[in-house]
Design a protein around this motif. Structure first.
Motif, PDB file in Angstrom:
ATOM      1  N   PHE A   1      39.771  45.809  37.553  1.00  0.00           N
ATOM      2  CA  PHE A   1      40.281  47.258  38.606  1.00  0.00           C
ATOM      3  C   PHE A   1      38.827  46.656  39.034  1.00  0.00           C
ATOM      4  CE2 PHE A   1      43.290  49.275  36.228  1.00  0.00           C
ATOM      5  CZ  PHE A   1      44.179  49.456  37.572  1.00  0.00           C
ATOM      6  N   TYR A   2      38.417  46.224  39.560  1.00  0.00           N
ATOM      7  CA  TYR A   2      36.166  46.154  40.331  1.00  0.00           C
ATOM      8  C   TYR A   2      37.467  45.054  41.528  1.00  0.00           C
ATOM      9  CZ  TYR A   2      31.913  44.725  41.695  1.00  0.00           C
ATOM     10  OH  TYR A   2      31.532  45.031  42.922  1.00  0.00           O
ATOM     11  N   TYR A   3      37.922  44.015  40.070  1.00  0.00           N
ATOM     12  CA  TYR A   3      38.392  42.689  40.980  1.00  0.00           C
ATOM     13  C   TYR A   3      39.820  42.527  41.933  1.00  0.00           C
ATOM     14  CZ  TYR A   3      41.051  38.255  41.220  1.00  0.00           C
ATOM     15  OH  TYR A   3      41.610  37.191  41.773  1.00  0.00           O
ATOM     16  N   TYR A   4      40.678  43.620  41.524  1.00  0.00           N
ATOM     17  CA  TYR A   4      41.881  43.971  42.395  1.00  0.00           C
ATOM     18  C   TYR A   4      41.020  44.319  43.221  1.00  0.00           C
ATOM     19  CZ  TYR A   4      44.104  43.966  38.130  1.00  0.00           C
ATOM     20  OH  TYR A   4      44.654  42.814  36.999  1.00  0.00           O
ATOM     21  N   ALA A   5      40.296  45.523  43.357  1.00  0.00           N
ATOM     22  CA  ALA A   5      39.331  45.706  44.889  1.00  0.00           C
ATOM     23  C   ALA A   5      39.502  44.769  45.594  1.00  0.00           C
ATOM     24  CB  ALA A   5      38.683  47.316  44.037  1.00  0.00           C
ATOM     25  N   ILE A   6      38.620  43.781  45.042  1.00  0.00           N
ATOM     26  CA  ILE A   6      37.632  42.962  46.181  1.00  0.00           C
ATOM     27  C   ILE A   6      39.006  42.085  46.263  1.00  0.00           C
ATOM     28  CG2 ILE A   6      36.549  40.788  45.833  1.00  0.00           C
ATOM     29  CD1 ILE A   6      34.482  42.347  43.303  1.00  0.00           C
ATOM     30  N   PHE A   7      39.977  41.596  46.035  1.00  0.00           N
ATOM     31  CA  PHE A   7      40.523  41.423  46.327  1.00  0.00           C
ATOM     32  C   PHE A   7      41.418  42.020  47.164  1.00  0.00           C
ATOM     33  CE2 PHE A   7      45.271  38.919  46.140  1.00  0.00           C
ATOM     34  CZ  PHE A   7      44.364  37.413  46.403  1.00  0.00           C
ATOM     35  N   ALA A   8      41.447  43.737  47.393  1.00  0.00           N
ATOM     36  CA  ALA A   8      42.817  44.421  48.171  1.00  0.00           C
ATOM     37  C   ALA A   8      42.273  44.351  49.347  1.00  0.00           C
ATOM     38  CB  ALA A   8      43.336  45.702  47.061  1.00  0.00           C
ATOM     39  N   LEU A   9      40.496  43.934  49.040  1.00  0.00           N
ATOM     40  CA  LEU A   9      40.344  44.454  50.851  1.00  0.00           C
ATOM     41  C   LEU A   9      40.157  43.298  51.325  1.00  0.00           C
ATOM     42  CD1 LEU A   9      36.246  45.028  49.524  1.00  0.00           C
ATOM     43  CD2 LEU A   9      38.416  46.679  50.816  1.00  0.00           C
ATOM     44  N   PHE A  10      40.664  42.008  51.422  1.00  0.00           N
ATOM     45  CA  PHE A  10      40.939  40.838  52.165  1.00  0.00           C
ATOM     46  C   PHE A  10      43.071  40.657  51.995  1.00  0.00           C
ATOM     47  CE2 PHE A  10      36.717  40.507  50.294  1.00  0.00           C
ATOM     48  CZ  PHE A  10      35.787  40.120  52.409  1.00  0.00           C
ATOM     49  N   LEU A  11      43.881  41.581  51.505  1.00  0.00           N
ATOM     50  CA  LEU A  11      44.963  41.186  51.671  1.00  0.00           C
ATOM     51  C   LEU A  11      45.341  40.960  53.712  1.00  0.00           C
ATOM     52  CD1 LEU A  11      46.355  43.524  48.967  1.00  0.00           C
ATOM     53  CD2 LEU A  11      46.686  40.980  49.146  1.00  0.00           C
ATOM     54  N   CYS A  12      44.311  42.320  54.183  1.00  0.00           N
ATOM     55  CA  CYS A  12      45.172  41.581  55.443  1.00  0.00           C
ATOM     56  C   CYS A  12      45.114  41.148  56.252  1.00  0.00           C
ATOM     57  CB  CYS A  12      44.360  43.591  55.976  1.00  0.00           C
ATOM     58  SG  CYS A  12      42.277  42.541  56.182  1.00  0.00           S
ATOM     59  N   LEU A  13      43.955  39.661  55.844  1.00  0.00           N
ATOM     60  CA  LEU A  13      44.230  38.323  56.401  1.00  0.00           C
ATOM     61  C   LEU A  13      45.706  37.335  55.894  1.00  0.00           C
ATOM     62  CD1 LEU A  13      40.378  37.595  55.441  1.00  0.00           C
ATOM     63  CD2 LEU A  13      41.447  38.089  57.730  1.00  0.00           C
ATOM     64  N   SER A  14      46.700  38.783  55.792  1.00  0.00           N
ATOM     65  CA  SER A  14      47.524  37.798  55.202  1.00  0.00           C
ATOM     66  C   SER A  14      48.078  36.774  56.044  1.00  0.00           C
ATOM     67  CB  SER A  14      48.616  38.546  54.714  1.00  0.00           C
ATOM     68  OG  SER A  14      49.187  39.460  56.426  1.00  0.00           O
TER      69      SER A  14
ATOM     70  N   VAL B   1      45.171  32.718  54.579  1.00  0.00           N
ATOM     71  CA  VAL B   1      45.674  33.053  53.056  1.00  0.00           C
ATOM     72  C   VAL B   1      44.807  32.256  52.856  1.00  0.00           C
ATOM     73  CG1 VAL B   1      47.966  33.590  52.346  1.00  0.00           C
ATOM     74  CG2 VAL B   1      47.135  31.170  52.915  1.00  0.00           C
ATOM     75  N   TRP B   2      44.705  30.939  53.275  1.00  0.00           N
ATOM     76  CA  TRP B   2      43.089  29.937  53.372  1.00  0.00           C
ATOM     77  C   TRP B   2      41.962  30.957  53.095  1.00  0.00           C
ATOM     78  CZ3 TRP B   2      39.585  29.354  56.489  1.00  0.00           C
ATOM     79  CH2 TRP B   2      39.728  29.558  58.296  1.00  0.00           C
ATOM     80  N   LEU B   3      41.545  31.890  54.132  1.00  0.00           N
ATOM     81  CA  LEU B   3      40.387  32.641  54.245  1.00  0.00           C
ATOM     82  C   LEU B   3      40.270  34.174  53.928  1.00  0.00           C
ATOM     83  CD1 LEU B   3      38.013  33.308  57.028  1.00  0.00           C
ATOM     84  CD2 LEU B   3      40.269  35.101  58.383  1.00  0.00           C
ATOM     85  N   ARG B   4      41.376  34.920  53.251  1.00  0.00           N
ATOM     86  CA  ARG B   4      41.561  35.683  52.394  1.00  0.00           C
ATOM     87  C   ARG B   4      40.227  35.236  51.336  1.00  0.00           C
ATOM     88  NH1 ARG B   4      46.820  36.910  49.393  1.00  0.00           N
ATOM     89  NH2 ARG B   4      47.704  37.019  51.738  1.00  0.00           N
ATOM     90  N   TYR B   5      41.107  33.697  50.523  1.00  0.00           N
ATOM     91  CA  TYR B   5      40.564  33.224  49.368  1.00  0.00           C
ATOM     92  C   TYR B   5      39.185  32.939  49.456  1.00  0.00           C
ATOM     93  CZ  TYR B   5      45.806  32.694  48.328  1.00  0.00           C
ATOM     94  OH  TYR B   5      47.163  32.465  47.684  1.00  0.00           O
ATOM     95  N   THR B   6      38.495  32.228  50.657  1.00  0.00           N
ATOM     96  CA  THR B   6      37.561  31.983  51.050  1.00  0.00           C
ATOM     97  C   THR B   6      37.426  33.124  50.735  1.00  0.00           C
ATOM     98  OG1 THR B   6      38.182  30.262  52.106  1.00  0.00           O
ATOM     99  CG2 THR B   6      36.082  30.722  52.739  1.00  0.00           C
ATOM    100  N   ALA B   7      36.942  34.073  51.272  1.00  0.00           N
ATOM    101  CA  ALA B   7      35.780  35.594  51.357  1.00  0.00           C
ATOM    102  C   ALA B   7      36.029  36.363  50.288  1.00  0.00           C
ATOM    103  CB  ALA B   7      37.105  37.356  52.397  1.00  0.00           C
ATOM    104  N   VAL B   8      37.110  36.088  49.307  1.00  0.00           N
ATOM    105  CA  VAL B   8      37.045  36.581  48.127  1.00  0.00           C
ATOM    106  C   VAL B   8      36.043  35.925  47.357  1.00  0.00           C
ATOM    107  CG1 VAL B   8      39.006  37.151  45.842  1.00  0.00           C
ATOM    108  CG2 VAL B   8      39.709  37.870  48.097  1.00  0.00           C
ATOM    109  N   LEU B   9      36.117  34.746  47.289  1.00  0.00           N
ATOM    110  CA  LEU B   9      35.917  33.714  46.371  1.00  0.00           C
ATOM    111  C   LEU B   9      34.103  34.037  47.340  1.00  0.00           C
ATOM    112  CD1 LEU B   9      37.272  30.257  46.815  1.00  0.00           C
ATOM    113  CD2 LEU B   9      36.802  31.831  45.179  1.00  0.00           C
ATOM    114  N   LEU B  10      33.440  34.422  48.140  1.00  0.00           N
ATOM    115  CA  LEU B  10      32.579  34.098  48.732  1.00  0.00           C
ATOM    116  C   LEU B  10      32.250  35.224  48.414  1.00  0.00           C
ATOM    117  CD1 LEU B  10      31.852  32.371  51.994  1.00  0.00           C
ATOM    118  CD2 LEU B  10      31.595  31.861  50.351  1.00  0.00           C
ATOM    119  N   THR B  11      32.500  36.478  48.105  1.00  0.00           N
ATOM    120  CA  THR B  11      32.491  37.701  48.173  1.00  0.00           C
ATOM    121  C   THR B  11      31.684  37.811  46.507  1.00  0.00           C
ATOM    122  OG1 THR B  11      33.667  38.826  49.283  1.00  0.00           O
ATOM    123  CG2 THR B  11      32.495  40.413  48.040  1.00  0.00           C
TER     124      THR B  11
END
Length: 367
Positions: free
Chosen positions: A166-179, A182-192
């Motif tokens: 759920f911690y990971y889900y919360a981090i992932f959810a933060l960047f779903l607005c970058l739909s 998607v490359w930016l979403r994945y990069t943001a989650v990875l960097l976080t």
């Protein structure tokens, strides 16, 4: 301008339809989320590894020597985290989900079965406290239901991994607005995830909350995201996939025999990395895996389908079966291992069929 072209190129690679599995126009969308057969097999294998580890622990408690030569079962958890990292990308890649809807979907999928089994564990705890978390530690009731990482033991000890999920889900959810990117979403989650893990290395937190928030285990979810990016854009061919798979398995076998080298403390390196190789290698062989037929493929499919139930429910079988065998003075290692393994599998499959599937039907309208 050059940077923009590189970004666009990267996004095209992410979105490239390398197989019918990733192309909704060529594949039934409603079935697509269940069609990665290799991941179902890996889920089952991961759950089975955890079960064998707990049988080994029971063998130590009852001095039977059960599964004593199997020391890598805990790596099944690392495989689960990598799978989650991948699956969250796969299930949201072509969808527009709000963060709230995403979190609700995950909660509806994960929590009902966990809460029901936690209630059962609570009843056992109230009647016979020594039968829950017999290895010691303070058991937290509220923490168990809310998955709060305070350092208290959960009524279902395996629940600690759900806290990370759920911690990971919360981090992932933060960047779903970058739909739209998607490359930016994945990069943001990875960097976080990377930043949080590095903070843990630098800070070396002593509190349970700090160790949880800045755990290196977050990097294993990141490995799952990396696997998704590779799978979309640069999916390995059969030869490279075989090399990856064989390398990961060899690493684990050597570790099982020789142990972890002295001074190496990173679980991501010793468990996450070989599991990443195995995961990426096997999903890259998906087309071959789907063509498998026979008893083994059916058994792996059943194991994968029931993996979540098996993971949560098997402790309910281990303790009573171990006590029964002790009472009957049947403590030989082969018999002890076989009975506990069979009992765990039966309990997991029965829980999946009688509890998890009905709960999924009841909660489907909430998704």
């Amino acid at each position: 301008m050059q940077a923009h072209q590189h970004a666009a190129h990267y996004e095209n690679l992410l979105c490239r339809q390398t197989s019918p599995l990733l192309n909704p126009r060529r594949h039934n969308h409603r079935r697509s989320h269940s069609m990665i057969v290799s991941i179902q097999y890996l889920r089952g294998i991961a759950a089975l590894m955890v079960v064998l580890t707990h049988i080994r622990i029971k063998g130590q408690q009852y001095q039977t020597g059960s599964a004593e030569g199997f020391t890598i079962g805990g790596d099944g958890v690392d495989l689960f985290f990598i799978i989650s990292g991948f699956i969250m990308c796969f299930t949201t890649h072509s969808q527009r989900l709000s963060p709230a809807r995403f979190m609700i979907n995950r909660a509806v999928r994960i929590l009902p079965l966990y809460w029901v089994l936690t209630l059962v564990a609570l009843l056992v705890f109230l009647i016979a406290p020594d039968k829950v978390n017999a290895s010691g530690g303070t058991t937290g009731i509220a923490e168990s239901f809310l998955l709060l990482p305070t350092g208290a033991r959960f009524l279902i000890h395996n629940g600690w991994t759900l806290s990370y999920e759920f911690y990971y889900y919360a981090i992932f959810a933060l960047f779903l607005c970058l739909s739209a990117r998607v490359w930016l979403r994945y990069t943001a989650v990875l960097l976080t995830l990377l930043l949080l893990s590095l903070c843990g290395v630098v800070i070396q937190p002593e509190s349970a909350a700090g160790q949880f928030l800045f755990s290196e285990l977050l990097m294993e979810f990141a490995l799952g995201i990396v696997a998704w990016i590779i799978y979309c854009g640069y999916r390995p061919g059969n030869r490279l996939a075989g090399v990856l798979l064989l390398s990961g398995i060899t690493f684990l076998l050597v570790k099982n025999i020789c142990g972890v080298p002295e001074g190496v403390t990173s679980k991501v390196l010793t468990s996450g990395l070989p599991m990443f190789f195995i995961f990426l290698g096997l999903i890259s062989l998906e087309e071959q895996i789907k063509r498998l037929r026979g008893p083994l493929s059916k058994a792996l499919s059943l194991l994968g389908n029931s993996s979540y139930s098996l993971y949560l429910a098997h402790p309910f079988a281990l303790s009573p079966l171990a006590m029964m065998l002790k009472h009957l003075q049947l403590l030989s290692a082969p018999l002890f291992t076989s009975v506990l393994l069979a009992g765990s599998l039966i309990t997991g499959i029965a829980t999946w069929y009688l509890l998890e599937k009905p709960l999924s039907r009841l909660t489907a309208r909430l998704k």
